[in-house]
Enzyme design. Structure first.
Site, PDB file in Angstrom:
ATOM      1  N   GLU A 131      51.627 -45.607  45.318  1.00  0.00           N
ATOM      2  CA  GLU A 131      50.451 -45.073  44.629  1.00  0.00           C
ATOM      3  C   GLU A 131      49.943 -43.922  45.479  1.00  0.00           C
ATOM      4  OE1 GLU A 131      46.521 -44.531  44.738  1.00  0.00           O
ATOM      5  OE2 GLU A 131      46.382 -46.721  44.729  1.00  0.00           O
ATOM      6  N   CYS A 182      41.746 -41.458  45.286  1.00  0.00           N
ATOM      7  CA  CYS A 182      43.012 -41.043  44.686  1.00  0.00           C
ATOM      8  C   CYS A 182      42.860 -40.789  43.196  1.00  0.00           C
ATOM      9  CB  CYS A 182      44.088 -42.081  44.947  1.00  0.00           C
ATOM     10  SG  CYS A 182      43.629 -43.741  44.416  1.00  0.00           S
TER      11      CYS A 182
END
Length: 845
Positions: A255, A294
């Site tokens: 990720e 993120c």
């Protein structure tokens, strides 16, 4: 200066070397350090596989889920200490809430998934597959826990959430974890890990934590392990190419940071709620965690005729953002995690500035509240603008991991989709529009490049969790640059840590393996009616064949009149020409109702209620004068939580087969090989009570037996009561139960009274040293009677008055100080628990 500790192989330890200093992001103070020298990585991973894995793998999904739920409650009670540490990362109270309580929320959410799994250590996936025409050879898929460890390499921005959102999933699957937080914020992950270990809730070895960068962490991984990484795309690509991962075929979930885009729909012009929501969302995603997310919005894609409006509105919104010490209420944005991160963001800003114009922000002057801008890792929000986003591509390639975003125009929605796709894959995208056609066109065309898409409009605004909030029940991950992995996602996430295996065999064999009755498996004829068994004693395959019933013409017509279902096949036999029906046909729901009449056990027993109907199929018509019988077979058992006023119970799924008895009597010459006596099948659900094996029933004989063992010098197993104090206390409670004492206030707070009241129905004992409201802690009341024998006689007399009261007033309710208003049955439940509690206290049972 203390070193950050690691918890490995059952012990807290530190690295041998001096260590790397860790600084307070707000003050610049060095307050701890991290060192990893001397840790035996292969042994640490092997310890998890064996010590923690062996216990977790044997636990059922229900046990694992309840373990997570208990841990979540435990950590929530201790959250304040974590907030104090979180401020050192530069996070505000809101930032910390997302990280800390958001992490605990992952435990709660994954704990609730236990209800979707069978009550066993492994999962049975999907539907069975018939591999033969006769139904004697079949297949099913099971999913068992991997016999490895989950190695989690985490980012600095969410030290708590990042750890728990991953661990909650692998623990639910039955796999232990080795967590490697990023050093710059590992002190917060360490604090949470210490509380987890101290709680004793997880089995030893289920969690190990190494608070530092271990470059050799992937060298000893094995094929049964799972590796996850959260961080920069560049680092992720290096790890993904590690020879050991390739050699052992180790699953690797990545990720990575991504250039997430938010689109302003053409209909969302200034003055509309969607325009305002868009500006609010962009500001939030730029400034929450100081943009160190993120999922933050990096690209602001707007219609070309609204670029100026967005730029002005966003500037005004950002003007309201105060920067400084995150502990202060008036501060809306804290600092970055470190000075090194400030330099990294400034380097990215310099690169973006080569092709885009800075239209908001000042890197040279930062106004801070309650903090020294030079000592802390502070930076102001920065907004870029590029008018030629198809030519100036650096905005689609370079990410500044901080409060930085770029406005860019689009001519058509197709252009907006292409610009979003130029990020080469992201974790999330969003679009603000009140036009569902625009929303559909964007989502369908952009979905290939994004892990999640949020559609923002006025109707969902109050309930929306926002562009940047991954949710435990939704997949978190994205294609391409975002890493190509998936985390969380409800059951999907748990399955990443399970091995899917196809099993083949007879239906009977697969019934035993899966714990789910498979069609055509051998029946296990029940010794008594299945509805007479408690939940624990019912097993898949347990079956009952009923007596028969003939369906009459009158039955069909009466059912039509009762239900108003006058479909022609049931009521107009003159209209059957050209239909599939030959004669007056029984209603499908009448067949099921008649079947229930055959298999339902009439007497009161463990079956508490009909819980529903899962599936039903009518395979061929039944006509008047046809005779049926039913085969009732336990298909599957599903555990359930009970929090209301009902006894512990589980759900039993019953496989109901309705057969045409006349078919069996036909001569073989009249039977077609395609015909079957099976007329209908259904899956019905019943709520079945669990056995009560915790408490001894307190009959008069049992009470006398217990009291005969009680002596003046009998010592309690806990507490300070003497035998006589205990008996006089019980007598007093019987006075309340008989209605003689009711002039008191209920001591339990109103907000939890219902929950406390419902607890009477469970099979859990009162905690030792429970405090009665009228008794002072560690203090004994004066005794009323001259000896124990006199106290016992008065106890017996008062119990008789309690029983007589409810004989005369069976519908009465009386107050109890702890549990509120209780009816006759609830006083019985309380008496049983209360007497068991005190009789056990003195070793009488």
């Amino acid at each position: 200066m203390n070193k950050i500790q690691h918890y490995v192989q059952g012990n807290w330890t530190t690295g041998k070397e001096e260590g790397t200093p860790i600084l307070d992001a707000v003050t610049g103070e060095a307050f701890t350090s991290v060192a990893i020298e001397g840790l035996d990585i292969p042994e640490i991973l092997q310890y998890g596989r064996t010590k923690g894995g062996e216990v977790l793998r044997k636990m059922t999904f229900q046990e694992r889920g309840n373990m997570l739920k208990k841990l979540a409650f435990y950590l929530t009670k201790r959250k304040d200490a974590f907030y104090e540490l979180s401020y050192r990362t530069g996070a505000t109270k809101i930032d910390s809430w997302i990280d800390i309580e958001g992490g605990f929320g992952n435990l709660f959410a994954n704990a609730s998934l236990r209800k979707l799994f069978p009550n066993q250590p492994y999962h049975v996936e999907g539907d069975p597959v018939d591999l033969s025409r006769g139904g004697r050879f079949m297949a099913h898929h099971i999913m068992v826990p991997k016999k490895g460890v989950a190695v989690h390499i985490n980012a600095f921005n969410f030290p708590v959430w990042g750890m728990l959102e991953k661990c909650a999933v692998n623990w639910m699957a039955g796999v232990p974890a080795v967590v490697l937080p990023a050093p710059s914020s590992s002190y917060l992950a360490e604090a949470v890990a210490k509380e987890i270990i101290n709680s004793g809730i997880l089995p030893e070895g289920a969690l190990q934590i190494i608070n530092g960068t271990v470059k050799s962490i992937l060298d000893p991984v094995e094929s049964q392990d799972v590796v996850t990484f959260t961080g920069s795309a560049a680092t992720g690509r290096l790890l993904k190419a590690h020879p050991r991962l390739i050699q052992e075929s180790v699953p690797f979930t990545m990720e990575a940071d991504s250039l997430n885009a938010s689109i302003l729909g053409e209909d969302a012009v200034p003055g509309t709620p969607e325009f305002d929501l868009f500006i609010k969302e962009v500001r939030k995603e730029m400034t929450v965690k100081a943009g160190q997310k993120c999922t933050a919005i990096r690209r602001i894609i707007v219609p070309e005729n609204q670029v100026e409006d967005v730029q002005i509105a966003l500037g005004k919104a950002l003007d309201k953002i105060t920067i400084g010490d995150p502990r202060l209420k008036e501060v809306r944005m804290g600092s970055l995690v470190s000075k090194q991160q400030v330099e990294a963001v400034k380097n990215s800003i310099s690169d973006i500035a080569k092709e885009a114009e800075m239209v908001y922000g000042n890197l040279d002057k930062i106004e801070t509240i309650g903090a020294d801008a030079n000592k802390g890792a502070f930076i102001s929000p920065v907004v870029f603008r590029t008018d030629h986003p198809f030519q100036n591509t650096i905005v689609h390639e370079r990410e500044a991991f901080g409060p930085v975003s770029t406005i860019m125009p689009y001519k058509t929605l197709d252009d907006a989709v292409k610009l979003a796709q130029m990020g080469k894959g992201s974790l999330v995208s969003s679009i603000a529009t009140y036009d569902d056609n625009i929303a559909k066109e964007y989502v369908v065309n952009a979905a290939s490049h994004h892990g999640r898409i949020l559609v923002i409009n006025r109707e969902m605004a109050k309930e929306s969790t926002g562009h940047g909030s991954p949710l435990p029940t939704l997949v978190h991950g994205g294609p391409g640059r975002a890493g190509g992995g998936e985390e969380m996602g409800g059951m999907r996430g748990i399955k990443h840590y399970l091995q899917r295996t196809a099993i083949q065999g007879t239906p009977t064999t697969l019934t035993e393996i899966t714990g789910i009755y498979q069609q055509n498996a051998k029946y296990k004829n029940a010794e008594q009616h299945p509805f007479q068994y408690h939940w624990e004693d019912i097993q898949p395959g347990m079956s009952l064949k009923t007596h028969k019933r003939t369906i009459t013409d009158t039955d069909i017509q009466n059912f039509a009149n009762l239900t108003w279902d006058h479909f022609y096949a049931h009521t107009d036999i003159t209209s059957l020409d050209g239909s599939i029906f030959e004669k007056r046909t029984a209603h499908g729901y009448f067949i099921i109702s008649a079947a229930a009449g055959l298999f339902v056990y009439p007497n009161k027993g463990p079956v508490a209620a009909n819980y529903g109907l899962d599936s039903i199929r009518f395979l061929r018509p039944l006509y008047h004068n046809d005779t049926i019988y039913v085969r009732l077979t336990c298909k599957e058992k599903v555990d359930r939580d009970v929090t209301t006023a009902e006894h512990p119970s589980g759900i039993v799924k019953w496989h109901v087969e309705v057969f045409d008895a006349n078919f069996e009597n036909k001569p073989e010459s009249q039977k077609n090989e395609k015909d079957s006596p099976l007329v209908a099948v259904a899956t019905i659900l019943t709520m079945v009570q669990k056995k009560q094996e915790t408490f001894v029933e307190m009959t008069e004989r049992k009470i006398q037996e217990c009291l005969s063992k009680l002596k003046e010098d009998t010592k309690p197993k806990w507490g300070i009561m003497t035998p006589q104090h205990m008996i006089e206390h019980l007598e007093y409670t019987y006075k309340i139960a008989a209605g003689e004492i009711q002039d008191f206030e209920i001591s339990t707070p109103e907000k939890i009274l219902e929950k406390v009241h419902h607890s009477l129905y469970n099979y859990e004992k009162f905690p030792q040293n429970s405090q009665f409201p009228l008794l002072e802690k560690d203090t004994l009341d004066n005794l009323k009677y001259e000896n124990l024998a006199a106290a016992i006689e008065n106890f017996k007399s008062q119990r008789e008055k309690y029983l007589d009261f409810f004989k005369e007033h069976p519908d009465a309710t009386l107050k109890n100080m702890v549990f509120g208003e209780l009816n006759r049955y609830e006083w019985y439940l309380l008496e049983r628990k209360h007497l068991n509690h005190h009789f056990e206290q003195f070793g009488l049972i």
